[in-house]
Design an enzyme around this catalytic site. Structure first.
Site, PDB file in Angstrom:
ATOM      1  N   ARG A 243       3.052  11.055  14.948  1.00  0.00           N
ATOM      2  CA  ARG A 243       4.309  11.750  14.418  1.00  0.00           C
ATOM      3  C   ARG A 243       4.798  11.484  13.000  1.00  0.00           C
ATOM      4  O   ARG A 243       5.522  12.094  12.239  1.00  0.00           O
ATOM      5  CB  ARG A 243       5.508  11.234  15.271  1.00  0.00           C
ATOM      6  N   HIS A 244       4.032  10.424  12.433  1.00  0.00           N
ATOM      7  CA  HIS A 244       4.390  10.073  10.794  1.00  0.00           C
ATOM      8  C   HIS A 244       3.492  10.592   9.869  1.00  0.00           C
ATOM      9  O   HIS A 244       3.553  10.443   8.641  1.00  0.00           O
ATOM     10  CB  HIS A 244       4.399   8.374  10.836  1.00  0.00           C
TER      11      HIS A 244
ATOM     12  N   ARG B 277       4.653  12.578   6.753  1.00  0.00           N
ATOM     13  CA  ARG B 277       5.205  11.699   5.660  1.00  0.00           C
ATOM     14  C   ARG B 277       3.899  11.131   4.724  1.00  0.00           C
ATOM     15  O   ARG B 277       3.910  11.012   3.506  1.00  0.00           O
ATOM     16  CB  ARG B 277       6.000  10.599   6.162  1.00  0.00           C
TER      17      ARG B 277
ATOM     18  N   HIS C 114       3.547   3.164  11.457  1.00  0.00           N
ATOM     19  CA  HIS C 114       4.394   4.011  10.527  1.00  0.00           C
ATOM     20  C   HIS C 114       3.448   4.452   9.211  1.00  0.00           C
ATOM     21  O   HIS C 114       3.863   5.688   8.974  1.00  0.00           O
ATOM     22  CB  HIS C 114       5.978   3.617  10.343  1.00  0.00           C
ATOM     23  N   ASN C 115       2.985   3.556   8.871  1.00  0.00           N
ATOM     24  CA  ASN C 115       2.353   3.853   7.391  1.00  0.00           C
ATOM     25  C   ASN C 115       0.851   4.054   7.450  1.00  0.00           C
ATOM     26  O   ASN C 115       0.459   4.226   6.383  1.00  0.00           O
ATOM     27  CB  ASN C 115       2.769   2.903   6.434  1.00  0.00           C
TER      28      ASN C 115
ATOM     29  N   ARG D 142       1.183 -18.273  -1.263  1.00  0.00           N
ATOM     30  CA  ARG D 142       2.005 -19.121  -1.755  1.00  0.00           C
ATOM     31  C   ARG D 142       3.163 -19.250  -0.860  1.00  0.00           C
ATOM     32  O   ARG D 142       4.104 -20.157  -0.762  1.00  0.00           O
ATOM     33  CB  ARG D 142       2.492 -19.376  -3.075  1.00  0.00           C
TER      34      ARG D 142
ATOM     35  N   ASP E 285      -7.063 -13.721  -5.324  1.00  0.00           N
ATOM     36  CA  ASP E 285      -7.007 -14.273  -6.773  1.00  0.00           C
ATOM     37  C   ASP E 285      -7.175 -15.916  -6.234  1.00  0.00           C
ATOM     38  O   ASP E 285      -7.106 -16.238  -5.308  1.00  0.00           O
ATOM     39  CB  ASP E 285      -6.012 -13.907  -7.535  1.00  0.00           C
ATOM     40  N   HIS E 286      -6.818 -16.638  -7.335  1.00  0.00           N
ATOM     41  CA  HIS E 286      -6.884 -18.114  -7.257  1.00  0.00           C
ATOM     42  C   HIS E 286      -5.972 -18.806  -6.532  1.00  0.00           C
ATOM     43  O   HIS E 286      -5.851 -19.810  -6.113  1.00  0.00           O
ATOM     44  CB  HIS E 286      -6.917 -18.499  -8.812  1.00  0.00           C
TER      45      HIS E 286
ATOM     46  N   GLY F 166       1.530  -8.499  -6.516  1.00  0.00           N
ATOM     47  CA  GLY F 166       0.857  -7.953  -7.391  1.00  0.00           C
ATOM     48  C   GLY F 166      -0.425  -7.381  -6.758  1.00  0.00           C
ATOM     49  O   GLY F 166      -0.884  -6.112  -7.352  1.00  0.00           O
TER      50      GLY F 166
ATOM     51  N   CYS G 222      -2.619 -12.757  -2.815  1.00  0.00           N
ATOM     52  CA  CYS G 222      -2.574 -13.526  -4.077  1.00  0.00           C
ATOM     53  C   CYS G 222      -1.241 -14.413  -3.657  1.00  0.00           C
ATOM     54  O   CYS G 222      -1.081 -14.557  -2.703  1.00  0.00           O
ATOM     55  CB  CYS G 222      -2.141 -12.381  -5.184  1.00  0.00           C
ATOM     56  N   GLY G 223      -0.555 -14.808  -4.947  1.00  0.00           N
ATOM     57  CA  GLY G 223       0.493 -16.023  -4.683  1.00  0.00           C
ATOM     58  C   GLY G 223       1.439 -15.494  -3.766  1.00  0.00           C
ATOM     59  O   GLY G 223       1.892 -15.850  -2.729  1.00  0.00           O
ATOM     60  N   THR G 224       1.959 -14.109  -4.189  1.00  0.00           N
ATOM     61  CA  THR G 224       3.087 -13.460  -3.443  1.00  0.00           C
ATOM     62  C   THR G 224       2.764 -12.273  -2.530  1.00  0.00           C
ATOM     63  O   THR G 224       3.431 -11.979  -1.786  1.00  0.00           O
ATOM     64  CB  THR G 224       4.325 -13.050  -4.110  1.00  0.00           C
TER      65      THR G 224
HETATM   66  C1  RB5 Z   1      -1.044 -15.742 -10.126  1.00  0.00           C
HETATM   67  O1  RB5 Z   1      -0.231 -16.931 -10.602  1.00  0.00           O
HETATM   68  C2  RB5 Z   1       0.303 -14.912  -9.415  1.00  0.00           C
HETATM   69  O2  RB5 Z   1       0.920 -14.430 -10.431  1.00  0.00           O
HETATM   70  C3  RB5 Z   1      -0.432 -14.044  -8.300  1.00  0.00           C
HETATM   71  O3  RB5 Z   1      -1.015 -14.817  -7.592  1.00  0.00           O
HETATM   72  C4  RB5 Z   1       0.562 -13.292  -7.672  1.00  0.00           C
HETATM   73  O4  RB5 Z   1       1.537 -14.004  -6.970  1.00  0.00           O
HETATM   74  C5  RB5 Z   1       1.202 -11.835  -8.586  1.00  0.00           C
HETATM   75  O5  RB5 Z   1       1.835 -11.052  -7.986  1.00  0.00           O
END
Ligand code: RB5
Length: 148
Positions: A132-133, A136, A99-100, A110, A9-10, A71, A66-68
Site C-alpha cells: 500500500r506504500h 509513495r 513503509h519505505n 559510535r 568508514d574507519h 553521513g 559510519c560514526g553516526t
Molecule cells: C568520521 O569522523 C565521521 O564524521 C563519520 O563516521 C560519520 O559519523 C559522518 O556522518
C-alpha cells in the site's frame, strides 16, 4: 541466496565486521567494503561502492555504518534508486522495510553496540514491505528525475 553489501568508514569497522559475521551466519552472501583497523577512509567512498552494488544488482541490499550513520545515509541517497534509512531502534528498523522498502540500512557505529546493531539488521531483513506504500515510493523515484 541473497547477497548483501556491507560497508563502513574507519568509525565503524567493528560494527561492519560484526554485521558481516552475523549475515554469514544467516546464510547470506556478503560483499564487505571498507578500511582495515588503523586505516582512515571517507564515508562517501564506501557509500558509493555499496549503493552502486545495489543499483547494479550485484547485491540485493546494502548496509552502511559510519560514526553516526548520518553521513552514509546522506551519501547513499544521492544514488538514484537507493532508499537508505538511518535507524536507531527496532521500530525504525522495521518501518524502514515495511513503509519505505529501504534497500540500504544505515547504522551509527559510535552510537550502537554491535549486538544491538545485529538485532536491528534482523528486524529490517525479517520485515516485509507493505504494497500500500508503493505510490509513495513512486513519488520518491519521480523526485530523482525532477531536476528541481
Ligand atoms: C568520521 O569522523 C565521521 O564524521 C563519520 O563516521 C560519520 O559519523 C559522518 O556522518
Amino acid at each position: 541466496m541473497p547477497t548483501i553489501a556491507v560497508g563502513s568508514d574507519h568509525a565503524a569497522i567493528a560494527m561492519r565486521q560484526a554485521i558481516a559475521t552475523h549475515l554469514a551466519a544467516r546464510g547470506i552472501d556478503v560483499i564487505e567494503v571498507g578500511p582495515g583497523v588503523g586505516e582512515k577512509s571517507d564515508y562517501p567512498d564506501q557509500a558509493h561502492l555499496v549503493a552502486s552494488a545495489v543499483v547494479r544488482h550485484e547485491a540485493d541490499l546494502g548496509i552502511l555504518c559510519c560514526g553516526t550513520g548520518i553521513g552514509m545515509s546522506i551519501a547513499a541517497n544521492k544514488v538514484a534508486g537507493i532508499r537508505a534509512a538511518l535507524v536507531h531502534d527496532p521500530v525504525t528498523a522495521r518501518l524502514a522495510a515495511q513503509h519505505n522498502a529501504a534497500n540500504v540500512l544505515c547504522l551509527g557505529g559510535r552510537l550502537l553496540a554491535e549486538d544491538y546493531a545485529n538485532e536491528l539488521v534482523d528486524h529490517w531483513l525479517d520485515t516485509a514491505f507493505e504494497a500500500r506504500h508503493q505510490g509513495r515510493l513512486d513519488k520518491i523515484a519521480a523526485l530523482e528525475s525532477s531536476g528541481a
